[in-house]
Design an enzyme around this catalytic site. Structure first.
Site, PDB file in Angstrom:
ATOM      1  N   ASN A  65      74.720   5.245  31.828  1.00  0.00           N
ATOM      2  CA  ASN A  65      74.517   4.645  30.188  1.00  0.00           C
ATOM      3  C   ASN A  65      74.517   3.932  30.100  1.00  0.00           C
ATOM      4  O   ASN A  65      74.578   2.703  29.228  1.00  0.00           O
ATOM      5  CB  ASN A  65      74.403   5.670  30.002  1.00  0.00           C
ATOM      6  CG  ASN A  65      73.339   7.287  30.146  1.00  0.00           C
ATOM      7  OD1 ASN A  65      72.999   7.661  31.355  1.00  0.00           O
ATOM      8  ND2 ASN A  65      72.418   7.808  29.446  1.00  0.00           N
ATOM      9  N   LYS A  92      76.591  15.888  36.558  1.00  0.00           N
ATOM     10  CA  LYS A  92      76.103  15.521  36.144  1.00  0.00           C
ATOM     11  C   LYS A  92      76.367  14.248  35.492  1.00  0.00           C
ATOM     12  O   LYS A  92      76.588  12.747  35.417  1.00  0.00           O
ATOM     13  CB  LYS A  92      75.212  15.708  34.365  1.00  0.00           C
ATOM     14  CG  LYS A  92      74.256  15.287  33.779  1.00  0.00           C
ATOM     15  CD  LYS A  92      73.300  16.146  33.689  1.00  0.00           C
ATOM     16  CE  LYS A  92      71.824  14.740  33.034  1.00  0.00           C
ATOM     17  NZ  LYS A  92      71.189  15.560  31.860  1.00  0.00           N
ATOM     18  N   ALA A  97      60.472  15.807  24.581  1.00  0.00           N
ATOM     19  CA  ALA A  97      59.673  15.248  25.769  1.00  0.00           C
ATOM     20  C   ALA A  97      60.944  16.890  26.863  1.00  0.00           C
ATOM     21  O   ALA A  97      60.060  18.079  27.016  1.00  0.00           O
ATOM     22  CB  ALA A  97      60.452  14.614  26.522  1.00  0.00           C
ATOM     23  N   ILE A  98      61.786  17.425  26.344  1.00  0.00           N
ATOM     24  CA  ILE A  98      62.613  18.165  27.018  1.00  0.00           C
ATOM     25  C   ILE A  98      62.204  19.562  25.772  1.00  0.00           C
ATOM     26  O   ILE A  98      61.810  20.528  26.772  1.00  0.00           O
ATOM     27  CB  ILE A  98      64.413  17.936  27.205  1.00  0.00           C
ATOM     28  CG1 ILE A  98      64.644  16.892  28.006  1.00  0.00           C
ATOM     29  CG2 ILE A  98      65.321  19.712  27.630  1.00  0.00           C
ATOM     30  CD1 ILE A  98      64.143  17.965  29.658  1.00  0.00           C
ATOM     31  N   ALA A 102      61.530  19.164  19.495  1.00  0.00           N
ATOM     32  CA  ALA A 102      60.960  19.282  20.206  1.00  0.00           C
ATOM     33  C   ALA A 102      60.477  18.654  20.452  1.00  0.00           C
ATOM     34  O   ALA A 102      59.106  18.073  20.962  1.00  0.00           O
ATOM     35  CB  ALA A 102      59.877  20.584  19.990  1.00  0.00           C
TER      36      ALA A 102
END
Length: 330
Positions: free
Chosen positions: A212, A204, A10-11, A8
């Site tokens: 990246n 994406k 940030a997202i 758990a």
């Protein structure tokens, strides 16, 4: 509906807080100061769409949670193989695994027909170690378009976007996808159930596969990469090769390279997650983003010389970084 968020960060905390606001029974699994803050004060969400606080159960022990209907995975993809002891106590016969990962997922060739049906991608499922922990038949795909960050322990800053697209590997609209999507929408998020989630994955990936690794190699922001003539040209070459691989698998994104570049430029002086990980001394999550595509290109017979060079360089860059423990979050 009972949901566990494993990792758990940030997202994960943002999704968990939103689902809790919708009335779902939510359990956040985290560690450290972030866990302690969530236990004491709940999850504080700071967002341009309105701030709110949610108080789901938070723990570092999945055995406290027990079996759930859905496990939302906020872990890094390179942690999946070691996550078995964390996942096992939360499984029942129909528990789904919703993996919010970047790049090519371990289940990519599950539920498809043709010569690649059931093929294992070594880069993301080495020796079948991930499939052993995360059975593909439990998987629901997820492509995240929301941007969040942990502003302070227990506090998530929502930067932009609210869409998390999901879908079954076989393209069906299942009851379990519908249930999860409805709760997400009730909690204020967008959660379309896509018949062809693989198209979203490649859209994406067009950006991630170029920005990246280059950002890590050059220690540069997305805007800086776009402004520099030679790195911009490198991005174009990497995107072209990526689209060739997607087409070899029968996927057409319908999104031009120019459009993806323009979107990247609009993000400004943003550090990619890979660059942030490098600066923190964390392992680079590039196996799913880059190495897997090079592997697919090999068996699909698609030449990807630029991707191969960048993959070799980032492989060397990441070779000396430490492994990420099972409890880490994305």
């Amino acid at each position: 509906m009972k949901v566990a968020v494993l990792g758990a960060g940030a997202i994960g905390a943002y999704v968990g807080a939103s689902l809790h606001r919708a009335g779902a029974e939510v359990h956040l699994i985290a560690r450290g100061a972030h866990l302690e803050a969530m236990r004491e004060h709940g999850v504080k969400v700071r967002s341009p769409r309105g701030d709110f606080v949610a108080t789901p159960h938070a723990t570092d022990d999945p055995a406290e949670v027990g079996p759930v209907d859905h496990i939302f995975l906020g872990l890094k993809a390179n942690q999946y193989a070691g996550a078995g002891p964390l996942i096992e106590p939360m499984l029942h016969e129909k528990t789904s695994l919703i993996a919010a990962q970047n790049g090519i997922p371990w289940w990519y060739f599950h539920g498809v027909e043709g010569p690649n049906a059931g093929r294992r991608i070594e880069a993301v499922d080495p020796g079948g170690s991930v499939s052993a922990v995360l059975p593909p038949e439990r998987a629901i795909g997820c492509v995240v378009y929301a941007a969040t960050e942990i502003e302070a322990p227990g506090t998530v800053r929502h930067l932009e976007g609210t869409r998390l697209s999901i879908g079954e590997p076989d393209g069906t609209r299942s009851a379990r996808c519908g249930e999860f999507a409805d709760a997400m929408v009730e909690g204020g998020l967008k959660c379309p159930v896509e018949a062809d989630l693989r198209r979203d994955i490649w859209i994406k990936l067009m950006g991630n596969i170029a920005f990246n690794p280059i950002s890590a190699l050059a220690r540069a922001t997305m805007a800086a990469i776009c402004r520099h003539h030679d790195t911009r040209a490198l991005v174009v070459d990497m995107m072209k090769e990526t689209l060739d691989v997607a087409l070899a698998l029968g996927v057409s994104t319908g999104v031009s390279i120019e459009r993806r570049l323009a979107g990247a430029e609009r993000t400004g002086e943003h550090k990619t997650s890979t660059l942030q990980d490098l600066e923190k001394g964390k392992p680079l999550e590039l196996d799913a983003i880059l190495t897997a595509v090079v592997e697919i290109a090999e068996f699909a017979g698609v030449p990807v010389p630029t991707l191969r060079v960048v993959n070799a360089l980032t492989g060397l860059l990441g070779a000396g970084l430490p492994a990420l423990p099972p409890g880490g979050t994305r």
